[in-house]
Design a protein around this motif. Structure first.
Motif: not given
Length: 250
Positions: A34-43, A207-209, A215-217
């Motif tokens: 259900a989550l991604r790490s901060p680094l993965e999200t920033i990338q 885009l968010l919806m 389920h594109n986390i």
């Protein structure tokens, strides 16, 4: 740089670091489900920002939000000054404003869709109705809290209603009015995004919806990160300005 500014920046940096650490710890506990790490999200956010499609959606949201905010400010301030200066109108209409404000705004969206269709107008209207009433209510209270001697002075000087508002009421009530504008800013942004999420083919909310449906986390986390970054930065700046205005009044 003043001591107050340095303290505010220090507090902001500490808050950001605390949020990043909490985010990383939560990711370790939940994992990739259900989550991604901060680094993965920033990338991923950097990769997303390199696409032209993203900037098209961002421009759509920015245009809808800016127009909705201008409408909310114009109608909210006008209503607030009118009811704040007119006791009879305030007694009649202020309870109505509070009653309307308590209604979940999402129940009004089908009506707005029937009135404005699926285009940008419905998003603008939905965003504006979220911000109008808070701005109006804060302005009403701000006008009421202005010292009566200021208003009497304006009458003695022969100032008309518009001149009295511009030269006396606005400067005297500005800190409280600005507090209402800060809340109206946040609620208008929320309303605009909700409008895009439920009935739109363009915009960040769309885009968010769409990402939630697929389920594109990665995309969910990137958009949430961008929205949080924008809202937090804007709110921090507005709060800082509001505190400066309050300090000047004191």
């Amino acid at each position: 740089m003043s001591a107050a500014t340095r303290q505010a920046l220090r507090g902001a940096v500490q808050l950001i670091l605390l949020m990043l650490v909490s985010w990383q710890i939560l990711y370790w506990g939940v994992g990739d489900v259900a989550l991604r790490s901060p680094l993965e999200t920033i990338q991923f956010t950097a990769k997303l920002a390199g696409t032209s499609a993203f900037w098209g959606h961002l421009a759509e949201t920015a245009r809808a939000f800016c127009i909705a905010l201008l409408i909310a400010i114009a109608i909210g301030l006008s209503t607030g000054f009118l009811l704040g200066l007119n006791k009879f109108a305030s007694e009649v209409l202020e309870p109505l404003l509070i009653a309307v404000y308590s209604i979940p705004k999402i129940t009004l969206y089908p009506i707005l869709l029937l009135m404005f269709g699926l285009g940008i107008a419905a998003k603008i209207a939905f965003g504006a109705i979220h911000g109008i009433i808070p701005i109006a209510l804060f302005t009403i209270m701000a006008v009421r809290n202005v010292r009566p001697v200021f208003i009497k002075t304006g009458r003695v000087m022969g100032l008309g209603p518009i001149e009295a508002i511009a030269k006396i009421l606005v400067p005297a009530a500005l800190p409280e009015i600005f507090a209402g504008l800060r809340i109206g800013f946040s609620l208008t942004l929320i309303g605009t995004l909700l409008g895009e999420m439920f009935a739109s083919q363009r915009g960040i909310g769309y885009l968010l919806m769409n990402a939630i449906g697929l389920h594109n986390i990665d995309l969910i986390m990137a958009l949430t990160f961008l929205l949080t970054l924008f809202a937090g930065t804007a709110s921090g700046i507005l709060l800082f300005v509001n505190r400066r205005l309050q300090a000047q009044v004191r």
